[in-house]
Each structure stands twice: as structure tokens, then as C-alpha cells.
Enzyme design. Sequence first.
Site, PDB file in Angstrom:
ATOM      1  N   ALA A 111       0.845  -1.209   0.000  1.00  0.00           N
ATOM      2  CA  ALA A 111       0.000   0.000   0.000  1.00  0.00           C
ATOM      3  C   ALA A 111       0.876   1.252   0.000  1.00  0.00           C
ATOM      4  O   ALA A 111       0.569   2.232  -0.681  1.00  0.00           O
ATOM      5  CB  ALA A 111      -0.920   0.000   1.212  1.00  0.00           C
ATOM      6  N   ASP A 153      -4.406  -0.514   5.220  1.00  0.00           N
ATOM      7  CA  ASP A 153      -3.053  -0.163   4.769  1.00  0.00           C
ATOM      8  C   ASP A 153      -3.040   1.064   3.867  1.00  0.00           C
ATOM      9  O   ASP A 153      -2.202   1.955   4.046  1.00  0.00           O
ATOM     10  CB  ASP A 153      -2.417  -1.357   4.035  1.00  0.00           C
ATOM     11  CG  ASP A 153      -2.101  -2.508   4.977  1.00  0.00           C
ATOM     12  OD1 ASP A 153      -2.509  -2.443   6.148  1.00  0.00           O
ATOM     13  OD2 ASP A 153      -1.429  -3.465   4.547  1.00  0.00           O
TER      14      ASP A 153
END
Length: 321
Positions: A111, A153
Site C-alpha cells: 500500500a 493499509d
Amino acid sequence: MKVGIGSAPGKIILAGEHSVVYGLPAIAVAISLRCRVESREIAEGITIDAKDLNTVSNYTFDQLRSLDTELADGTDSIALLVYKLLPDKNRGVYLEIQSDIPISAGLGSSAALAVSTIASVMDLFDLELSKSQISELAFESEKIIHGQPSGIDNSIATYGGLLVFKDSSIDLKELKQSFSLIIANTRIERDTKKLVSGVADLKTQFPDLINPTLKLMGDLSIEAINSIEENNIHKLGQLMNINQGYLDSIGVGHEFLSRLIWVSRNNGALGAKLTGAGGGGCMIALIRDNREAIQISDKLKSMGADVYIASMSVEGVRIGE
Ligand code: MEV
């Protein structure tokens, strides 16, 4: 020639892993380990140069247009993301990635890469996107590789600070205090699905024992947020130790994690626990100062772990720096 720059942080789960699966609150916090992406225009295609991994991947636009997202890997998903953002599909982009965040360790590296790539390309082409658009785009990219990610994330990588995740909803909170941490990676591969289903089996076998434990783990998350808001590092350390006891009792511990946890505690850490799914992966230790950090870090390294000295971070995505 213009260079676009973007960066974004990784994350730890401070409390609430596993109990979050049953609708109880979990806390994630951004960390000072970051991913940084530089981008430049090139004549055609997309090139991804992952400096830490020593890999260079090249894509033509034709390849990207016909790519089957069901089969796409992490690098493909980044190339697709860049392609989507390109204002002029007649010119290409070269990306150079440098990341402090270990991959496949539950620290949100993919992420952070997606968010820093978006930020870098925004900087390169002077694109205007809100934070919520950045987070959403990164979430779409995460879905390609992770199937059904929680959204924790990409949110943490975009907004930084601390968030509470409960029943699929994300509540961003201001991080008023930043504590120092040691993160140690066992490099033991864990199978999150198997660990989650192991907890479900225990819950079926011993509902009267496991249900209250999961509930206590959720309550502990709330106490942990309070301890940060009160700037009470000792209380947070105690809560981390209690949390580790709960995590061990639901079967997601690991001998190597336990050894790293105990050596951290015995050398001055205020608290230590596994972070994420457990069964391997990473542990975190809460520390007071740098001297202590170096002492503990040396010990954990000598035991065979990869060790990172980090802190909780208010900062999320950075564009142009
Ligand atoms: C893994 O990082 C966290 C778990 O709670 C699984 C999940 O929430 O999907 C173990």
C-alpha cells in the site's frame, strides 16, 4: 528534466489483530519506515526499477491494456496504476522505488508503494487529487494483489497517524504522541488465512473461553488508544504485554517471536508483542530512548531477526519531497 517525487509510510497493528475479524476494534499506526518513488517521463512504456530488489520491469502500453488483472502481480498492479494516471498516453514513465519497509511482513509495504507511486506521478504531471482519491486509487490497486484487503493499509499510508478499524469502517484519529519502536522481522512466512481459521476452530471448540478473550482484546484496543492520548507510555507497554498473552492464548504465537519478545522486555522494552497475523512475521517492542534501542536491536539481530528502529508517525503521503 522534471522528476516527480512521492513517499508514504508503512504501518503496524498496535492492537486488535484477530479480534478485528469478529467486529471488534483494531488500531493501526503509521511508522517512520517509508517507501519513496521518483518518476520521470520517457518516450514510451512504463519501467519499474525496484532498487532494493534489484529488479527492473518493462511494460509496453499494449501489454498493460491486455493484462489480465486476475493474474497480475505487485509490479503489474503498479504499472497499471501509473498507466491509469497518465494524462498523455503517448509518453511513458520510468519509476525508481526505494523502500525502508520490508515486504511480505505485514507492514503495509504494497500500500505504501501504491500511495507513493500515485504521489510521485501527481508531482510529475501536476495532477490534483484529494487524499481520499489517493487512498481509493491505492485501494483499487491493492485489490488486484490482495483480493479483499481491509482498507487499513492504503488509509494509513495516505493519512498517516493512527486509525481505528471496526466492522469494515475506518476512523482516523490524530496521533498526539509519537513513541519509539523496534520492529523485528522473523522472516518466518505466515499463512494469515490458516491462522485466522485456527482461531475460528478454537472459538468453536471453546466458545466460553475464546469469546470473552476476543472481547477483552477489543477492550484492550480502546485502552491502548487512551494510553496514547494520555501520553502514558508505561500503560501502553503493559497493554502490549497483556495483548501478547491473549494472542498466545488463541494460538497465533510462535517460539521465535516469543524469544524476541522476551529478550526485548528483559533488556528494557516497556512492552512487546507480535504484530499482524502472528505465527511468524514481525514483533514490535516499545522503547524509551535511542541507547536502549541500539542495545535491544543488537541483541535481536544476533538472534537472527531483521531489525528496524522506527517511531510512530503522524505523517502520511508526501508529494514533491
Ligand atoms: C492481519 O494483519 C490481521 C488479522 O487480524 C487478519 C485480518 O484482520 O484480516 C490477523
